[in-house]
Design a protein around this motif. Structure first.
Motif, short mmCIF file in Angstrom:
data_model
loop_
_atom_site.label_atom_id
_atom_site.label_comp_id
_atom_site.label_asym_id
_atom_site.label_seq_id
_atom_site.Cartn_x
_atom_site.Cartn_y
_atom_site.Cartn_z
N GLY A 92 -7.79 -3.15 -9.25
CA GLY A 92 -7.95 -4.17 -8.21
C GLY A 92 -9.24 -3.93 -7.46
O GLY A 92 -9.93 -2.92 -7.66
N PRO A 94 -7.44 -8.41 -9.73
CA PRO A 94 -6.99 -9.03 -8.49
C PRO A 94 -7.81 -8.54 -7.30
O PRO A 94 -8.44 -7.49 -7.36
CB PRO A 94 -5.53 -8.59 -8.38
CG PRO A 94 -5.46 -7.31 -9.15
CD PRO A 94 -6.44 -7.46 -10.28
N SER A 152 -8.61 -8.75 -2.71
CA SER A 152 -8.34 -9.16 -1.34
C SER A 152 -9.61 -8.96 -0.53
O SER A 152 -10.46 -8.14 -0.87
CB SER A 152 -7.18 -8.37 -0.73
OG SER A 152 -7.47 -6.99 -0.69
N LEU A 179 -5.20 -3.76 2.16
CA LEU A 179 -4.35 -3.53 1.00
C LEU A 179 -4.95 -4.24 -0.20
O LEU A 179 -5.05 -5.47 -0.22
CB LEU A 179 -2.93 -4.03 1.26
CG LEU A 179 -2.12 -3.20 2.26
CD1 LEU A 179 -0.77 -3.87 2.52
CD2 LEU A 179 -1.91 -1.78 1.75
N PRO A 236 -4.60 -5.43 -3.93
CA PRO A 236 -3.55 -5.65 -4.92
C PRO A 236 -3.93 -5.04 -6.26
O PRO A 236 -5.11 -5.02 -6.64
CB PRO A 236 -3.48 -7.17 -5.01
CG PRO A 236 -4.85 -7.64 -4.65
CD PRO A 236 -5.36 -6.65 -3.62
N HIS A 295 -2.70 -4.93 -10.48
CA HIS A 295 -1.80 -5.31 -11.57
C HIS A 295 -2.35 -4.78 -12.89
O HIS A 295 -3.41 -4.17 -12.94
CB HIS A 295 -1.50 -6.81 -11.60
CG HIS A 295 -2.64 -7.73 -11.93
ND1 HIS A 295 -3.49 -7.55 -12.99
CD2 HIS A 295 -3.05 -8.88 -11.34
CE1 HIS A 295 -4.35 -8.53 -13.06
NE2 HIS A 295 -4.13 -9.35 -12.05
N PHE A 340 2.78 -4.51 -10.50
CA PHE A 340 2.33 -5.07 -9.23
C PHE A 340 2.44 -3.99 -8.16
O PHE A 340 3.53 -3.46 -7.90
CB PHE A 340 3.19 -6.27 -8.81
CG PHE A 340 3.08 -7.46 -9.71
CD1 PHE A 340 2.09 -7.58 -10.67
CD2 PHE A 340 4.00 -8.50 -9.59
CE1 PHE A 340 2.00 -8.69 -11.48
CE2 PHE A 340 3.92 -9.62 -10.40
CZ PHE A 340 2.92 -9.71 -11.35
N ASN A 341 1.32 -3.68 -7.52
CA ASN A 341 1.31 -2.59 -6.54
C ASN A 341 0.14 -2.83 -5.59
O ASN A 341 -0.58 -3.82 -5.71
CB ASN A 341 1.18 -1.24 -7.26
CG ASN A 341 1.78 -0.10 -6.48
OD1 ASN A 341 2.04 -0.22 -5.28
ND2 ASN A 341 2.00 1.02 -7.14
N THR A 342 -0.06 -1.94 -4.65
CA THR A 342 -1.20 -2.01 -3.73
C THR A 342 -1.75 -0.62 -3.46
O THR A 342 -1.04 0.39 -3.58
CB THR A 342 -0.83 -2.64 -2.37
OG1 THR A 342 0.24 -1.89 -1.78
CG2 THR A 342 -0.43 -4.09 -2.52
N GLU A 383 -4.08 1.17 -0.29
CA GLU A 383 -4.66 0.97 1.04
C GLU A 383 -6.02 1.66 1.11
O GLU A 383 -6.15 2.83 0.74
CB GLU A 383 -3.75 1.53 2.12
CG GLU A 383 -4.25 1.26 3.53
CD GLU A 383 -3.34 1.85 4.60
OE1 GLU A 383 -3.29 1.28 5.70
OE2 GLU A 383 -2.69 2.88 4.33
N ARG A 408 4.60 0.88 -10.72
CA ARG A 408 5.37 1.52 -9.65
C ARG A 408 6.30 2.57 -10.26
O ARG A 408 6.84 2.39 -11.34
CB ARG A 408 6.17 0.48 -8.87
CG ARG A 408 5.28 -0.58 -8.23
CD ARG A 408 6.09 -1.55 -7.36
NE ARG A 408 7.27 -2.09 -8.05
CZ ARG A 408 7.22 -3.08 -8.93
NH1 ARG A 408 6.06 -3.65 -9.26
NH2 ARG A 408 8.33 -3.51 -9.50
#
Length: 203
Positions: free
Chosen positions: A91, A128, A130, A141, A143, A145, A156-158, A160, A183
């Protein structure tokens, strides 16, 4: 990654790097069974001067293209930190200081995404993203994938990211993130990683 692996970040008329950050997270469990091999999540960030702070610039494409070198630098930081382990998720993200605009962070869609995919052998799934306008210490955060297929729900995770004194008003924080898997206790169904056909970046 050892100090002997250190490579200086790129410097250019449009890229003035003030500081960089590399963060490695190792996750053994989420109150469930302990993993034999932990999930590793790595993020790399660079804080740069915003060449358009305080004014409107109609043409951002040269800045976007030049930022590919910064993306390559951060991608190298990530892969070096993983020391040969396979990247399964990725990401990207950006935080723009308050004298900038959100579009100054949007240049990272192409520059950061291109560099990350190039470093990983051109995986098909979109990277992905942000982005946000923020003050020093802002957290973002990012994203994550699957690198192979965006519909792999278990991945799907994040991550920081953030730096205590960045971005200042005339700066932008650009970041990339990767991980070695989904995850740690994923169990909500969906397309599994071993079912991916890998033809279109979706499934």
């Amino acid at each position: 990654m050892t100090f002997s692996d250190y490579v200086a970040p790129p410097q250019h008329e449009l890229i003035n790097v003030r500081r960089t950050s590399l963060n490695v997270e190792t996750i053994w469990h989420e109150r469930g069974p302990r993993l034999e091999v932990p999930l590793t999540l790595v993020s790399a960030a660079a804080v740069v001067r915003n060449p358009f702070a305080g004014r409107y610039e109609p043409d951002l494409l040269q800045f976007q293209t030049t930022l590919r070198s910064l993306g390559s630098f951060l991608a190298h930081q990530l892969t070096s930190a993983l020391d040969g382990r396979e990247v399964a998720v990725y990401g990207k993200g950006a935080i723009v200081g308050t004298d900038g605009e959100l579009e100054h962070g949007a240049v990272w869609h192409e520059a950061g995404g291109w560099a990350l995919r190039e470093a990983l052998g051109e995986p098909k799934a979109i990277v992905p993203s942000s982005k946000a306008i923020g003050n020093p210490g802002q957290r973002l955060l990012i994203p994550l994938h699957s690198t192979r297929a965006a519909y792999v729900r278990s991945h799907f995770n994040t991550v920081e990211v953030g730096i205590q004194d960045a971005p200042r008003r005339d700066e932008i924080l650009f970041a990339l993130a990767v991980g070695t898997g989904g995850r740690v206790h994923a169990r909500v169904g969906g397309l599994s990683a071993d079912e991916v056909q890998g033809n279109d970046g979706l499934r």
